[in-house]
Structure formats: structure tokens, C-alpha cells
Design a protein around this motif. Structure first.
Motif, short mmCIF file in Angstrom:
data_model
loop_
_atom_site.label_atom_id
_atom_site.label_comp_id
_atom_site.label_asym_id
_atom_site.label_seq_id
_atom_site.Cartn_x
_atom_site.Cartn_y
_atom_site.Cartn_z
N SER A 32 -31.72 -56.65 24.78
CA SER A 32 -31.21 -57.90 25.33
C SER A 32 -29.83 -57.57 25.88
CB SER A 32 -31.13 -58.96 24.24
OG SER A 32 -30.62 -60.16 24.78
N LEU A 33 -29.74 -57.40 27.21
CA LEU A 33 -28.54 -56.86 27.83
C LEU A 33 -27.75 -57.93 28.58
CD1 LEU A 33 -30.14 -53.57 29.19
CD2 LEU A 33 -28.86 -53.90 27.05
N ILE A 36 -25.57 -54.14 33.17
CA ILE A 36 -26.16 -52.80 33.24
C ILE A 36 -25.43 -52.00 34.30
CG2 ILE A 36 -28.24 -51.47 33.77
CD1 ILE A 36 -29.77 -54.15 33.00
N TRP A 37 -25.12 -50.77 33.96
CA TRP A 37 -24.57 -49.82 34.94
C TRP A 37 -25.32 -48.51 34.78
CZ3 TRP A 37 -19.44 -46.75 34.32
CH2 TRP A 37 -19.26 -45.90 35.41
N VAL A 38 -25.95 -48.06 35.86
CA VAL A 38 -26.62 -46.76 35.87
C VAL A 38 -25.83 -45.87 36.82
CG1 VAL A 38 -28.74 -45.49 36.37
CG2 VAL A 38 -28.86 -47.83 35.46
N ASP A 39 -25.21 -44.83 36.27
CA ASP A 39 -24.47 -43.87 37.09
C ASP A 39 -25.40 -42.71 37.44
OD1 ASP A 39 -22.31 -42.81 38.47
OD2 ASP A 39 -21.54 -41.75 36.70
N GLU A 40 -25.15 -42.08 38.58
CA GLU A 40 -25.98 -40.99 39.10
C GLU A 40 -27.44 -41.44 39.15
OE1 GLU A 40 -24.62 -38.77 40.64
OE2 GLU A 40 -22.62 -38.65 39.75
N LEU A 54 -34.94 -51.97 32.90
CA LEU A 54 -33.60 -52.48 32.61
C LEU A 54 -33.40 -53.88 33.19
CD1 LEU A 54 -31.51 -49.24 33.17
CD2 LEU A 54 -31.77 -50.48 31.01
N VAL A 55 -33.83 -54.09 34.42
CA VAL A 55 -33.69 -55.40 35.04
C VAL A 55 -34.38 -56.47 34.19
CG1 VAL A 55 -34.42 -56.78 37.04
CG2 VAL A 55 -33.33 -54.56 37.39
N GLY A 56 -35.51 -56.13 33.62
CA GLY A 56 -36.23 -57.07 32.76
C GLY A 56 -35.58 -57.31 31.42
N ARG A 57 -34.55 -56.57 31.09
CA ARG A 57 -33.85 -56.71 29.81
C ARG A 57 -32.55 -57.51 29.95
NH1 ARG A 57 -37.85 -56.65 27.69
NH2 ARG A 57 -39.16 -55.46 29.04
N ARG A 65 -24.95 -60.43 33.56
CA ARG A 65 -26.32 -59.92 33.73
C ARG A 65 -26.50 -59.21 35.07
NH1 ARG A 65 -27.37 -65.02 31.68
NH2 ARG A 65 -28.66 -65.67 33.40
N ASN A 66 -25.40 -58.68 35.62
CA ASN A 66 -25.47 -57.89 36.85
C ASN A 66 -25.96 -56.48 36.56
OD1 ASN A 66 -24.44 -59.92 38.48
ND2 ASN A 66 -22.33 -59.28 38.18
N VAL A 67 -26.44 -55.82 37.61
CA VAL A 67 -26.83 -54.42 37.53
C VAL A 67 -26.02 -53.67 38.56
CG1 VAL A 67 -28.70 -52.75 37.76
CG2 VAL A 67 -29.18 -55.02 36.84
N TRP A 68 -25.34 -52.62 38.14
CA TRP A 68 -24.59 -51.75 39.05
C TRP A 68 -25.27 -50.39 39.08
CZ3 TRP A 68 -18.63 -52.25 37.91
CH2 TRP A 68 -18.23 -53.57 38.13
N LEU A 69 -25.49 -49.87 40.27
CA LEU A 69 -26.04 -48.54 40.44
C LEU A 69 -25.03 -47.72 41.24
CD1 LEU A 69 -29.63 -49.54 41.65
CD2 LEU A 69 -28.87 -49.12 39.29
#
Length: 181
Positions: A32-33, A36-40, A54-57, A65-69
């Protein structure tokens, strides 16, 4: 006792930062996030299944609840298709919740000039185009190095009935068979 993946860090405000190796997307279930940040993100092991897992979490009500790539370009794979393809191909899907930003190495004003010069003088041309200029069209081991989307990709059109049709088959011994029409 709560078991956390390694590495992890709990801040004084109670927020916990978790680190995961993303080669196994199934380990990301039941999280339950809040962010999210995914580097590389374009490196080996970070595939679209991990991203989707991850998006579903992103269900924790605390946080954005943002996602950074972040990462370097690696061909026109899933990251390119989700974030950048629509900017060059009018037929590509536009994920309205996705926004991409490109920057070249030389745009980093904190890098010393001698460092930039050393990169230019050390790296082969394909590395400079990929890593220094941020091109999505260069991949290690690329066979067709002259490929250019501007030259070699045309907008979809109806094929005239008088054109000759061809079929091709590449029987795969170690990899799947491919057929083209």
C-alpha cells in the motif's frame, strides 16, 4: 515484527522508504504505497509488469500517489511508448496522466566543463548519442545503426491493390519463429 525489504529507512514523521529489486514483479503484491520512484527504469529487470504492479499498489491515502520514473533512454520500449511516443507519432496512444521530460547531459549546469569534454573525447559516438544527447534510437548491439524514425517510419496508409505482396518467414532455432506479410 514487520519484515521490510532491504534497504529501507523510516523517517521521524513515520514514513518508510522501501527499496526493491524490480526483477520479480510478484514481490510487489500487497503493498500500500503513497508515492513511487523507480530510478534507472530502462535497465535490465525493470519491465512493464513491475511498473504496472507498482501503479496498482498506489492506494495509501496519505501522500500524492504519484509515480516518478528516471533513467537513460533504452530503445523504443515500454517507457518510450508510454511517455514519449505520442510526441513523435500522432497515432501513438497518449497516456494523459504521463508527462515526460528530456534533458541532455550538457544541460546540467553543475557538471564541470572538463568533465563534459572528457565524456565527448572518451565515449564512442553511439554512447554519446544515447547517454549524452538522450536518444531513444540507439541501443547496444544495434544492427541497423543507420535507422532513423524520420526517414524509415511512414504514417499508416492503405496499401494500393496493385502493389506486389510478399511474405517472409524466419524459422527460429533458439528464439521464436517470425512471419511477416
Amino acid at each position: 515484527i514487520k519484515q521490510s525489504p532491504s534497504p529501507s529507512c523510516i523517517f521521524p514523521n513515520g514514513f518508510e522508504v522501501l527499496g526493491y529489486n524490480l526483477k520479480n514483479h510478484e514481490q510487489l503484491q500487497s503493498l500500500s504505497l503513497s508515492w513511487i520512484w523507480v530510478d534507472e527504469v530502462c535497465e535490465d529487470g525493470v519491465d512493464e509488469r513491475s511498473y504496472l504492479q507498482l501503479v496498482g499498489r498506489r492506494r495509501n491515502l496519505v501522500g500524492t500517489r504519484n509515480v516518478w520514473l528516471t533513467g537513460n533512454p533504452k530503445g523504443r520500449g515500454w517507457v518510450y511508448k508510454r511517455v514519449f511516443a505520442w510526441t513523435e507519432d500522432p497515432g501513438a496512444k497518449r497516456y494523459k496522466s504521463h508527462e515526460g521530460f528530456r534533458a541532455t547531459t550538457s544541460e546540467n549546469k553543475y557538471l564541470p566543463q572538463d568533465y563534459l569534454d572528457a565524456m565527448r573525447n572518451t565515449y564512442p559516438e553511439d554512447w554519446l548519442v544515447k547517454y549524452f544527447e538522450g536518444s531513444w534510437d540507439v541501443m547496444e548491439g544495434q544492427i541497423l545503426t543507420e535507422f532513423s524514425p524520420v526517414v524509415h517510419i511512414v504514417p499508416a496508409f492503405d496499401i494500393p491493390s496493385h502493389w506486389t505482396r510478399y511474405r517472409g518467414l524466419d524459422h527460429g532455432i533458439n528464439h521464436p519463429t517470425a512471419a511477416v506479410w
